[in-house]
Design an enzyme around this catalytic site. Structure first.
Site, short mmCIF file in Angstrom:
data_model
loop_
_atom_site.label_atom_id
_atom_site.label_comp_id
_atom_site.label_asym_id
_atom_site.label_seq_id
_atom_site.Cartn_x
_atom_site.Cartn_y
_atom_site.Cartn_z
N ASP A 285 0.40 2.29 13.05
CA ASP A 285 -0.36 2.47 11.81
C ASP A 285 -1.84 2.20 12.11
OD1 ASP A 285 -1.07 2.96 9.19
OD2 ASP A 285 0.35 1.55 8.29
C1 NOJ Z 1 -2.31 3.22 6.56
C2 NOJ Z 1 -1.04 3.19 5.76
O1 NOJ Z 1 -0.38 1.95 5.94
C3 NOJ Z 1 -0.07 4.31 6.11
O2 NOJ Z 1 0.97 4.32 5.17
C4 NOJ Z 1 -0.78 5.62 6.14
O3 NOJ Z 1 0.13 6.66 6.44
C5 NOJ Z 1 -1.88 5.57 7.18
N1 NOJ Z 1 -2.84 4.54 6.81
C6 NOJ Z 1 -2.60 6.89 7.33
O4 NOJ Z 1 -3.33 7.20 6.20
#
Ligand code: NOJ
Length: 763
Positions: A285
Site C-alpha cells: 500500500d
Molecule cells: C491507500 C489506501 O489504503 C488503499 O486502499 C488505496 O487503494 C491506495 N491508497 C491507492 O489509492
C-alpha cells in the site's frame, strides 16, 4: 552465480551500447509460464527492477516526471490517471523504448463505480442481492476499461466490527460469509470471464490482512488476534476473492500480531503462495515500505527494501526505495537475483493475464477512438445505478406507516445533506463527477413534478466545528459551509417545516467523515444537526429522517424522534432518485444491515456472532454477576441483518429433511416465506448455524446462507438451504479445520435477532 551473471549484464548494458539494441518480446502464443520465463531471460536487472515500480500520478509527482521515468524503463505500472489520451501517451512511450518493450498496466481505485457512482460498498452489501452486486461490478469494469484502465484496487473485504473506523464505508460489513460472497461476486463481475477482455478489469483484493480490526478503530493502528479468529473470521473473504481469480492482492498497512503485513513473509509467502497457491501480484500500500522504519522492523530505507522484497512484496506503491536500494542489495548479495526474478515473474504474470503482451492497447482501442468528452452523459449507466441504489436503502423505522408518502400536498426538504452533490457520491468516488449526481432534493422534485410543493432549507451545516471543517477540507474543498448564522438557517428550516405537511430531513456525515484517515471516537450525528432535528421535531409535523453516512452511527435519539428513518449510506450518482423511489413507494425497501448499529460508542466492538461467554446476560432474568454493562443494554439498536419493508413477511417453522447428518452427507432446511402484507416486495431469508457443544467455544450463531426473494402480496414460497458438514467446520485449538460431532441449531430469520430454529446431530 546467477546474480553475478545479471550483474555483468547490468554493467555490460551500461558500458556496451550494443546491448541496448532492440530485443523482441517472446511469442505471445506461448503459455504463461513459458512466456514469462523467456521474457525474464531477456531482461537486465534495471529492467526487472523497473517492473516492480507502481507510480502514482499526483500533485507531487506530475506527468512530466513520470514520462521521464518511463523513458528510462523505470516503471512497471501507473495509477491515478484516468483518461485515454494520457494513458495512451504513457503506453506509447513504453512501447517505443529502444530495447525491451514491456507494456505498462494502469490501475485506479474503482471501489464503487468509475464514472457512474454506485452506493458505497457498505450500501452495496446492504442489498444482500448478488445480482445487484454483479451489476455494480460489471458497470465498473465497463467504464474503467473504457477509460483505458487494466486494474482496480478492489474489492475491499476487510471485516470490521468497529464503526469508529472510517474505512468501514469501503468494506462489506462485519460478517465473514456475507463479505466473502459479495467479494467473490465482485471479482467475478469485474474480471468477467477473462481480465484480458475488452470490458474487464483485473481486481486486487485488499487489504491483506485484517486491516479492519485495527485497535480502537483508529486507522493504521495495530491488529492483534488469535490464529483461530484470523483464519475463521478474517481471512476467508480474501481467500474467496482469490479463489474467484483475483489477480492482485494489496497488502495492508497494519501490523498483525506484531509483524507489519508488508514485512510478513508468513502471510505473503506461507499462507498466500504456499497454502493458497496464489500466482498473481502483491502490491504494497501507499508508502508502506518506508513505513517499515517507523514500525520499527527496519533501521534504514535500505533495510526496509530488503525486508519487503524478501517478505514477498512484489510491486512497491509510490515510493522510490526499490529503485534506489535494490541494485546495491543485489550487488552485495543480500538480495538474490532469484528473489528479484520471483517478484518480477508475478508482475509479468498479471500483464500476461491482462492480455497486454498480445495487445498493449487492448483497453485503449485505435488512435482516434478516444471519447471527445470524457465526462459525456452518454458514458454513464444511470438506470443500473438507480436500480442498485434503491436496493441499498435500509428502512430502519416506519411508525404508523408514515411511509410511503403520497405525491400530494407539501413537503419540507431540509438538511445539510439534502442538496449536496459531492456527499451523495461517498468517498473513493473514482472519476465520478459531483455535477452529474442527483441529490435528494432533486430526486424528490423529479418524483413529484408540479403535484407537490417542495419547501427546501439547508437548516444547518454538516458541522460547525471549525477544526473538523479544516481537517475535512485539507486536500480538497469538499464541504461548502453556509456563511449564515446557525440561528438564521434554523429559522428558515422551521419556517419551511411549518408550512409543509411532512418533513424529510437529510442528516448525517459528510462523505469525508467516513474515509481513510477518518476515524471517530464519537459516532453520533454532529451536534448542530441534532439541534436542527430537535427543532424540526418540535414543529409536530411528521418527521422522516434520511441518514447519509459511511458507518453505523449511534441513532438512539433520532430513533426516538423520527416517525420514519431510512439508512441511505452514500447511494451514488443516482442516489436522490433512488431515495425518492423508496420515499414514495415506487420501490418497496428490501435492504438489510450488514453491520450492527450500536446504541453508544461504549458498546463497540459489537457484532452478532459473538461467543456466549461463561456468564451470558439474560434480560428476562437479569443477574448482577453476568456479562453486561450496568449503564447500557448489551444488544445493538438495530441488529445485523435488520431492515423493514412496506409489506410484512412471515416465516414458517424450520423443517429439516433429517435430524441427523452423516459425515459425508447433507440435509436440507426449509421454511415457507409468505408476503403477508398488501404490497409486492423483496426480503432476505438468513440462515444461521450454532454448534452447541464443541472443543472450543463457538459463536452464538453464524451466517451460513441467505436468499434474496421477491414475492407478490399474498404469495408464499418454500426456501430450501442445503446444509453440509463443511459448513460446520471451525479451527480447533490445534488449528485443524474440523467439524465435530454433536448437536447443531439451524436458525432462519429475516434478521439476526429474530429467528425460527430446529436442530440436528452431526454423526
Ligand atoms: C491507500 C489506501 O489504503 C488503499 O486502499 C488505496 O487503494 C491506495 N491508497 C491507492 O489509492
Amino acid at each position: 552465480m546467477k546474480w553475478l551473471c545479471s550483474l555483468s549484464l547490468l554493467i555490460g548494458f551500461a558500458l556496451n551500447p550494443a546491448l541496448a539494441q532492440t530485443t523482441d518480446l517472446p511469442d505471445p502464443a506461448l503459455p504463461r509460464d513459458d512466456y514469462v520465463t523467456a521474457l525474464l531471460q531477456k531482461m537486465t536487472l534495471p529492467e526487472k527492477i523497473g517492473q516492480l515500480r507502481l507510480i502514482s500520478v499526483g500533485p507531487d509527482n506530475p506527468k512530466e516526471n513520470i514520462r521521464d521515468m518511463i523513458e528510462k524503463g523505470q516503471v512497471g505500472a501507473i495509477f491515478n490517471t484516468v483518461t485515454r489520451p494520457d494513458i495512451r501517451q504513457m503506453q506509447d512511450q513504453a512501447m517505443q523504448l529502444p530495447r525491451l518493450k514491456v507494456p505498462l498496466f494502469f490501475a485506479y481505485d474503482i471501489v464503487h463505480g468509475q464514472r457512474t457512482i454506485f452506493p458505497i460498498s457498505l450500501g452495496l452489501a446492504s442489498s444482500w442481492n448478488l445480482d445487484a452486486v454483479a451489476t455494480s461490478g460489471r458497470i465498473s469494469a465497463i467504464e474503467g476499461s473504457e477509460d483505458g484502465l487494466n486494474m482496480t484496487w478492489a474489492p475491499m473485504v476487510d471485516i470490521s466490527r468497529d464503526p469508529r473506523w472510517g474505512r468501514v464505508s469501503e468494506g462489506l460489513g462485519e460478517d465473514t460469509f456475507l463479505t466473502a460472497e459479495i467479494g467473490r461476486v465482485l471479482v467475478q463481475s469485474i474480471q468477467g470471464k477473462n481480465p484480458a477482455d475488452r470490458h474487464a478489469l483485473m481486481t486486487s483484493v485488499k487489504h491483506f490482512a485484517a486491516y479492519g480490526a485495527v485497535e480502537g478503530g483508529r486507522d493504521y493502528n495495530t491488529v492483534d488476534m488469535s490464529p483461530q479468529k484470523l483464519f475463521q473470521d478474517y481471512l476467508p473473504p480474501y481467500k474467496a476473492a482469490l479463489d474467484a481469480g483475483s489477480g492482485g492482492v494489496m497488502v495492508a498497512l497494519n501490523s498483525l500480531n506484531g509483524t507489519p503485513a508488508t514485512a510478513d513473509s508468513w502471510l505473503l509467502k506461507d499462507v498466500l503462495r504456499t497454502q493458497w497457491g496464489f500466482t498473481g501480484i502483491t502490491v504494497s500500500d501507499h508508502g508502506a515500505i518506508k513505513e517499515l522504519i517507523r514500525h520499527g522492523v527496519a533501521g534504514s530505507p535500505r533495510e526496509a527494501v530488503k525486508v519487503a522484497i524478501k517478505s514477498g512484496i512484489n510491486m512497491s506503491m509510490s515510493d522510490e526505495y526499490y529503485i534506489r536500494y535494490l541494485p546495491g542489495l543485489v550487488e552485495s548479495g543480500e538480495v538474490t537475483v532469484d528473489e528479484i526474478d520471483d517478484a518480477v515473474r508475478h508482475v509479468l504474470n498479471v500483464k500476461y493475464d491482462m492480455g497486454l503482451f498480445r495487445d498493449a492497447y487492448a483497453h485503449l482501442g485505435p488512435v482516434g477512438s478516444d471519447p471527445a468528452d470524457t465526462n459525456a452523459e452518454s458514458r454513464l449507466h444511470r438506470a443500473e445505478a438507480r436500480a442498485v441504489a434503491r436496493q441499498s436503502l435500509v428502512l430502519l423505522k416506519n411508525r404508523l406507516q408514515v411511509l410511503p408518502l403520497k405525491k400530494q400536498g407539501s413537503i419540507a426538504v431540509i438538511g445539510p445533506l439534502a442538496d449536496s452533490k459531492r456527499d451523495i457520491m461517498g468517498s473513493w468516488s473514482a472519476a465520478g463527477r459531483a455535477a452529474q449526481s442527483v441529490t435528494l432534493l432533486e430526486g424528490i422534485r423529479n418524483a413529484v413534478g408540479s403535484q407537490v410543493t417542495v419547501n427546501y432549507a439547508k437548516g444547518a451545516n454538516v458541522t460547525d466545528h471549525q477544526g473538523l471543517l479544516a481537517y475535512l477540507n485539507q486536500y480538497e474543498q469538499t464541504i461548502q459551509s453556509d456563511p449564515r448564522t446557525p440561528e438564521q438557517m434554523l429559522a428558515e428550516a422551521v419556517a419551511a417545516a411549518n408550512k409543509s405537511d411532512v418533513i424529510i430531513a437529510a442528516v448525517g456525515e459528510a462523505q469525508g467523515m467516513a474515509h481513510e484517515a477518518s476515524s471517530r471516537s464519537d459516532i453520533t450525528i454532529p451536534a448542530i444537526q441534532r439541534q436542527m432535528i430537535a427543532a424540526l421535531k418540535a414543529t409536530g409535523k411528521p418527521l422522516i429522517l434520511v441518514v447519509m453516512n459511511g458507518r453505523p452511527l449511534s441513532l438512539v435519539h433520532e430513533d426516538q424522534q423520527a416517525d420514519a428513518m431510512i439508512e441511505a449510506w452514500f447511494p451514488g450518482t443516482e442516489g436522490g432518485n433512488a431515495i425518492a423511489d423508496v420515499l414514495f413507494g415506487d420501490y418497496n425497501p428490501s435492504a438489510k444491515l450488514p453491520m450492527s448499529f450500536p446504541r453508544s460508542v461504549g458498546q463497540i466492538p459489537i457484532y452478532y456472532n459473538h461467543l456466549p461467554s461463561g456468564r451470558p446476560y439474560r434480560f428476562d432474568n437479569p443477574e448482577k454477576y453476568t456479562s453486561h454493562y450496568y449503564d447500557e443494554a448489551n444488544g445493538p439498536l438495530y441488529p445485523f441483518g435488520y431492515g423493514l419493508s412496506y409489506t410484512t413477511f412471515t416465516l414458517s417453522e424450520v423443517k429439516l429433511s433429517a435430524t441427523t447428518m452423516a459425515r459425508d452427507g447433507s440435509i436440507t432446511a426449509s421454511v415457507t416465506l409468505t408476503n403477508s402484507g398488501s404490497r409486492d416486495g423483496r426480503t432476505v431469508a438468513q440462515l444461521y448455524l450454532h454448534d452447541r457443544v464443541s472443543s472450543i467455544s463457538r459463536p452464538v450463531k453464524e451466517l451460513k446462507g441467505f436468499q434474496s426473494v421477491f414475492l407478490k402480496a399474498g404469495e408464499s414460497q418454500t426456501l430450501t438451504f442445503t446444509l453440509s458438514p463443511d459448513m460446520l467446520k471451525f479451527y480447533n485449538q490445534q488449528m485443524q479445520l474440523i467439524a465435530e460431532p454433536g448437536k447443531f441449531d439451524v436458525m432462519i430469520g429475516l434478521d439476526s435477532a429474530r429467528v425460527n430454529s430446529a436442530s440436528f446431530t452431526l454423526l
